[in-house]
Scaffold this active site. Sequence first.
Site, PDB file in Angstrom:
ATOM      1  N   ASN A   1     -20.129  48.029  74.403  1.00  0.00           N
ATOM      2  CA  ASN A   1     -19.042  47.327  75.082  1.00  0.00           C
ATOM      3  C   ASN A   1     -19.278  47.119  76.569  1.00  0.00           C
ATOM      4  O   ASN A   1     -18.325  47.121  77.345  1.00  0.00           O
ATOM      5  CB  ASN A   1     -17.734  48.124  74.937  1.00  0.00           C
ATOM      6  CG  ASN A   1     -17.296  48.280  73.510  1.00  0.00           C
ATOM      7  OD1 ASN A   1     -17.684  47.516  72.645  1.00  0.00           O
ATOM      8  ND2 ASN A   1     -16.477  49.279  73.253  1.00  0.00           N
TER       9      ASN A   1
ATOM     10  N   HIS B   1     -10.124  57.666  67.127  1.00  0.00           N
ATOM     11  CA  HIS B   1     -11.099  56.583  66.975  1.00  0.00           C
ATOM     12  C   HIS B   1     -11.650  56.501  65.551  1.00  0.00           C
ATOM     13  O   HIS B   1     -11.717  55.425  64.952  1.00  0.00           O
ATOM     14  CB  HIS B   1     -12.223  56.818  67.981  1.00  0.00           C
ATOM     15  CG  HIS B   1     -13.220  55.713  68.108  1.00  0.00           C
ATOM     16  ND1 HIS B   1     -14.380  55.668  67.364  1.00  0.00           N
ATOM     17  CD2 HIS B   1     -13.254  54.622  68.909  1.00  0.00           C
ATOM     18  CE1 HIS B   1     -15.086  54.600  67.708  1.00  0.00           C
ATOM     19  NE2 HIS B   1     -14.425  53.938  68.647  1.00  0.00           N
TER      20      HIS B   1
ATOM     21  N   ASP C   1     -18.153  59.986  63.582  1.00  0.00           N
ATOM     22  CA  ASP C   1     -17.242  59.564  64.648  1.00  0.00           C
ATOM     23  C   ASP C   1     -16.421  60.757  65.134  1.00  0.00           C
ATOM     24  O   ASP C   1     -16.974  61.846  65.294  1.00  0.00           O
ATOM     25  CB  ASP C   1     -16.332  58.448  64.095  1.00  0.00           C
ATOM     26  CG  ASP C   1     -15.868  57.470  65.161  1.00  0.00           C
ATOM     27  OD1 ASP C   1     -15.052  57.878  66.003  1.00  0.00           O
ATOM     28  OD2 ASP C   1     -16.316  56.314  65.155  1.00  0.00           O
TER      29      ASP C   1
ATOM     30  N   SER D   1     -16.721  48.852  68.372  1.00  0.00           N
ATOM     31  CA  SER D   1     -16.389  49.919  67.431  1.00  0.00           C
ATOM     32  C   SER D   1     -15.532  49.402  66.287  1.00  0.00           C
ATOM     33  O   SER D   1     -15.567  49.929  65.177  1.00  0.00           O
ATOM     34  CB  SER D   1     -15.617  51.037  68.145  1.00  0.00           C
ATOM     35  OG  SER D   1     -16.451  51.883  68.851  1.00  0.00           O
TER      36      SER D   1
END
Length: 530
Positions: free
Chosen positions: A304, A212, A179, A383
């Site tokens: 998404n 994130h 990530d 996520s």
Amino acid sequence: MAALALGACTSTSYAQTQELAPAVPGEFIIKYKDGHSPAQLEAAASSELQTPSLLQRIRTMFGAESPMQSELNSLKALESKYDLQSVSALETYDQPGAEALFNETYIYKYNTDVNTTDVMRDYENIDGVEYIEPNYIYTAFKAPNDPNYNSLWGMKIIKAEEAWEISTGAQTVKVGVVDTGIEVNHPDLKANTLKSEGMGPGCPNNTDTGNHGSHVAGTIGAVGNNTTGVAGVNWAVSMNGYAVLCAGGSGSLASIAAGVNKAVADGNKVINMSLGGSSDSTTFHNAIINAKNSGVTVVVAAGNCWNQPQSQKCPLSNPTQRGSSDYTYPAAYPEVITTAATTSSDQSASFSNRGRANDIAAPGVQIESTWPPSTYQSISGTSMASPHVAGAAGLLLSVNPNLTPDQVQNALQCTADDLGAAGWDEVFGHGRLNLKKAIDAVQSGNIPTCSTPGQPPSTPLPTNPGGATNTPAPTGGQQVHPCPEEAAKGNYNCTTPTDDNDYKAWEAEFKQGVSSLSPWFEYIRKAIYN
């Protein structure tokens, strides 16, 4: 999703099969067939000159080149034509399985103003090139939302509290977070984080410049029962961060593949990737194949882009494909656990991708978790759903460390609480995660099995249904007339797919109930879904 797409291992024409997607300018991943990389060709050509065969001596007499020399010259001509800046091997970190998959795979950096299509076409015309693809960019799956929601409703709805009566995790279980990195000094992450390694350009070590990854890590393994902040699915675990998304939440294919390979080499038994793209990549797929073959459970976000407008993060022009996990990578790959997002009322999140690739669903709306440098934030996205499942995988391994990736997946998805249509469906997969049921299955040794349909068939349907009144359905199911509306007129000129890509695009529309575009659509819909 931004730039990546899941892919088959076979090489196909870039110009014909890919919609242009974001990539690092001028950068490509090239894999050569064994013995056909420039270095191998040069060595072979040199050896041939030193001890020439009779055939080579005849070629020399007539000024002809050997096939090896000819291929080498063609490759060198392309390097000159497109102004090659550098070449480096894709890192495998000495894993035997990865070395087999990525043998003679290189990252080529050309002048940034090269035409991608031209470079791809030129290399595809060289027989010794197994495949070439742009160095795609992938992005984190995150949607802006209210940061003030402070209830850990997700842990409650997945029955984590009941599961914690059996296990709260173990430091012996390693989980990799590929990530933006992990803020290792966050007070709720420090005790459960081994390191965070910068894998992409400009990605620092032991911190998180994008926030994130730390949020994802908190859901997986924020320290529990420490009177501080939040609790992860695992109160105790050993997390490793691999910072690959450092350019505004995006990262290149090469960095992400290297991150996956490093996570495997470091001994992680679970990998979470809350990221994705719209381009199918053999390089990325091979990294995931190697991970699963090495006993690693890979959990990813579905994406998404459902009901979302076309944008940099949702680039596909076809709206049905744009919101489908079947066209989002790595979500579409069969080796991963693809996770959709749900709300606190067990509804599908408005943005959560749907598709045949969806395996399971988990909380993904207003999820509070750790935030750099030392605070907490509530955000939404698939996520946020994915780390609930990755954390659950880690918790199951704390109960039985010998579970295979398939056993972990079955324990999670086959015990999920069924939502939506009965059984598996494209919105929730097998249902919303129920951690208590999953851990009970593992503890009892009675793990059920179930399967996800996965991608549509790769073989296109017949391009001419014919005029028979009882044409067999192409993939089973009810036999129907191919053109019901035209039958009485004796007109069988139905609109038909021209190739496999058209079929996949249209099939994505059929499964959403769009059957009015032509009689052919109705034929497909009935054949597949009745």
